[in-house]
Design a protein around this motif. Structure first.
Motif, short mmCIF file in Angstrom:
data_model
loop_
_atom_site.label_atom_id
_atom_site.label_comp_id
_atom_site.label_asym_id
_atom_site.label_seq_id
_atom_site.Cartn_x
_atom_site.Cartn_y
_atom_site.Cartn_z
N TYR A 1 0.82 -1.21 0.00
CA TYR A 1 0.00 0.00 0.00
C TYR A 1 0.86 1.27 0.00
CZ TYR A 1 -3.47 3.49 1.22
OH TYR A 1 -4.26 4.61 1.21
N PHE B 1 -7.49 -1.64 2.51
CA PHE B 1 -6.36 -0.97 1.90
C PHE B 1 -6.48 -1.14 0.39
CE2 PHE B 1 -5.07 -2.19 6.12
CZ PHE B 1 -4.31 -1.13 6.58
N ILE C 1 -7.37 4.68 2.85
CA ILE C 1 -7.73 3.50 3.62
C ILE C 1 -9.15 3.70 4.14
CG2 ILE C 1 -7.19 2.13 5.67
CD1 ILE C 1 -4.27 3.14 5.36
#
Length: 119
Positions: A30, A94, A84
């Motif tokens: 992420y 995510f 998020i």
């Protein structure tokens, strides 16, 4: 008579995945962190100031009733694509954007024939 041309524009294939696990592996994808993002002394994850997309392989298995369709991409660039999601009634999400990259043979991946799901 006007001349006709056929063009073949470059196409980029991508998809968005929602990672539901809060772990160092998911943070690495992420936030675009390379190896060594976890501090060995404290265990804290270090968020990089300049994210770098991470390249991984991706296997999708689509299941429809008693059949499945495996789709394999050996080279996929992954990086966080949106904020998020913090929903108290659901899991953390995510969002990751997976951009399909060409392999050394010039192909993007493999789609196998539909197969029966094992009972």
């Amino acid at each position: 008579m006007p001349k006709l041309r056929t063009t073949n524009p470059d196409v980029t294939y991508s998809l968005t995945l929602a990672a539901l696990q809060a772990s160092a592996d998911v943070y690495q994808l992420y936030f675009g962190a390379g190896e060594g993002a976890v501090d060995p002394e404290t265990g804290a994850f270090k968020i990089p100031a300049k994210p770098q997309a991470q390249t991984r392989a991706l296997l999708l298995v689509l299941v429809d009733g008693g059949q499945m369709l495996p789709i394999y991409f050996p080279h996929v660039s992954l990086l966080g694509s949106d904020a998020i999601s913090f929903d108290p009634d659901n899991l953390l999400e995510f969002p990751l954007k997976a951009t399909i990259l060409a392999g050394s043979d010039g192909s993007l991946g493999d789609i196998d024939a539909f197969a029966a799901v094992a009972a």
